[in-house]
Design a protein around this motif. Structure first.
Motif, PDB file in Angstrom:
ATOM      1  N   GLU A   9       3.785  -3.034 -57.449  1.00 28.22           N
ATOM      2  CA  GLU A   9       3.130  -4.313 -58.050  1.00 28.22           C
ATOM      3  C   GLU A   9       3.364  -5.357 -56.841  1.00 28.22           C
ATOM      4  O   GLU A   9       4.546  -5.343 -56.749  1.00 28.22           O
ATOM      5  CB  GLU A   9       3.582  -4.382 -59.335  1.00 28.22           C
ATOM      6  N   LEU A  10       2.236  -6.244 -56.721  1.00 28.30           N
ATOM      7  CA  LEU A  10       2.450  -7.526 -56.275  1.00 28.30           C
ATOM      8  C   LEU A  10       2.092  -8.582 -56.715  1.00 28.30           C
ATOM      9  O   LEU A  10       1.085  -8.500 -57.733  1.00 28.30           O
ATOM     10  CB  LEU A  10       1.886  -7.157 -54.654  1.00 28.30           C
ATOM     11  N   GLN A  13      -7.205  -4.827 -57.987  1.00 31.08           N
ATOM     12  CA  GLN A  13      -6.531  -6.387 -58.284  1.00 31.08           C
ATOM     13  C   GLN A  13      -6.274  -6.403 -59.878  1.00 31.08           C
ATOM     14  O   GLN A  13      -7.255  -6.009 -60.512  1.00 31.08           O
ATOM     15  CB  GLN A  13      -7.409  -7.263 -57.714  1.00 31.08           C
ATOM     16  N   THR A  14      -5.295  -7.021 -60.210  1.00 32.84           N
ATOM     17  CA  THR A  14      -4.991  -7.171 -61.798  1.00 32.84           C
ATOM     18  C   THR A  14      -4.845  -8.565 -61.800  1.00 32.84           C
ATOM     19  O   THR A  14      -4.912  -9.409 -61.215  1.00 32.84           O
ATOM     20  CB  THR A  14      -3.673  -6.569 -61.941  1.00 32.84           C
ATOM     21  N   GLU A  15      -4.604  -9.103 -63.483  1.00 39.63           N
ATOM     22  CA  GLU A  15      -4.499 -10.356 -63.836  1.00 39.63           C
ATOM     23  C   GLU A  15      -3.385 -10.823 -63.162  1.00 39.63           C
ATOM     24  O   GLU A  15      -3.051 -12.091 -62.840  1.00 39.63           O
ATOM     25  CB  GLU A  15      -4.299 -10.473 -65.280  1.00 39.63           C
ATOM     26  N   ASP A  16      -2.131 -10.180 -62.960  1.00 38.02           N
ATOM     27  CA  ASP A  16      -1.096 -10.492 -62.539  1.00 38.02           C
ATOM     28  C   ASP A  16      -0.869 -10.416 -60.833  1.00 38.02           C
ATOM     29  O   ASP A  16       0.201 -10.864 -60.280  1.00 38.02           O
ATOM     30  CB  ASP A  16       0.017  -9.904 -63.167  1.00 38.02           C
ATOM     31  N   GLY A  17      -1.761  -9.872 -60.344  1.00 30.82           N
ATOM     32  CA  GLY A  17      -1.839  -9.739 -58.744  1.00 30.82           C
ATOM     33  C   GLY A  17      -2.466  -8.559 -58.282  1.00 30.82           C
ATOM     34  O   GLY A  17      -3.716  -8.506 -58.359  1.00 30.82           O
ATOM     35  N   GLN A  43       3.119 -10.603 -52.443  1.00 26.60           N
ATOM     36  CA  GLN A  43       4.510 -10.018 -52.203  1.00 26.60           C
ATOM     37  C   GLN A  43       4.813  -9.247 -53.262  1.00 26.60           C
ATOM     38  O   GLN A  43       4.544  -9.527 -54.456  1.00 26.60           O
ATOM     39  CB  GLN A  43       5.295 -11.422 -52.423  1.00 26.60           C
ATOM     40  N   LEU A  44       5.758  -8.202 -52.853  1.00 26.36           N
ATOM     41  CA  LEU A  44       6.148  -7.150 -53.574  1.00 26.36           C
ATOM     42  C   LEU A  44       7.018  -7.714 -54.874  1.00 26.36           C
ATOM     43  O   LEU A  44       7.976  -8.212 -54.562  1.00 26.36           O
ATOM     44  CB  LEU A  44       6.662  -5.973 -52.891  1.00 26.36           C
ATOM     45  N   GLU A  47      -4.990  -7.321 -46.063  1.00 22.53           N
ATOM     46  CA  GLU A  47      -3.742  -7.896 -45.943  1.00 22.53           C
ATOM     47  C   GLU A  47      -2.705  -7.444 -46.947  1.00 22.53           C
ATOM     48  O   GLU A  47      -1.485  -7.202 -46.592  1.00 22.53           O
ATOM     49  CB  GLU A  47      -3.913  -9.227 -45.748  1.00 22.53           C
ATOM     50  N   VAL A  48      -3.272  -7.395 -48.081  1.00 21.36           N
ATOM     51  CA  VAL A  48      -2.433  -6.876 -49.270  1.00 21.36           C
ATOM     52  C   VAL A  48      -1.975  -5.593 -48.877  1.00 21.36           C
ATOM     53  O   VAL A  48      -0.727  -5.232 -49.065  1.00 21.36           O
ATOM     54  CB  VAL A  48      -2.974  -7.110 -50.418  1.00 21.36           C
TER      55      VAL A  48
END
Length: 122
Positions: A93-94, A63-67, A99-100, A38-39
């Motif tokens: 980045e999302l 996948q990162t710490e922020d999204g 969400q972008l 979905e991402v």
């Protein structure tokens, strides 16, 4: 002692629905987290809406710490023959919900060109 016990039980029974509601909200929030596919789909769609260019493929995804962080390849300028078309690579980045939150072009190249590999010191 009986009054203290009754008032304590009464308070606990009033807080029980609040705790259950909070647990339910956390479960719902957990279930709302997008799945990786979905991402990917959402990132391609959002980038296309913002830039007006169709995303052709996703060349990196993590996948990162922020999204989420992705690199998406887009067709910037169509040419004939197709191997001369101009492509661009965008870093996207999302947030954790998919969400972008930002994007930038990191590379521009002709479709028919391979990346140059550096040979140590040449």
């Amino acid at each position: 002692m009986s009054n203290t016990k009754n008032s304590s039980e009464s308070q606990n029974s009033r807080n029980a629905p609040e705790r259950a509601e909070k647990d339910t909200e956390e479960s719902v929030a957990e279930n709302r987290r997008p799945k990786p596919m979905e991402v990917l789909r959402n990132a391609r769609t959002q980038l296309a809406e913002l830039t007006g260019m169709d995303a052709e493929n996703v060349s990196s995804f993590e996948q990162t710490e922020d999204g989420w962080a992705l690199e998406i390849e887009v067709l910037e300028l169509s040419r004939v023959p197709d191997t001369m078309s101009l492509m661009a690579s965008y870093q996207v980045e999302l947030d954790p919900e998919g969400q972008l939150t930002g994007y930038r072009r990191v590379r521009r190249y002709e479709r028919g060109r391979a990346d140059a590999h550096r040979q140590g010191g040449r």
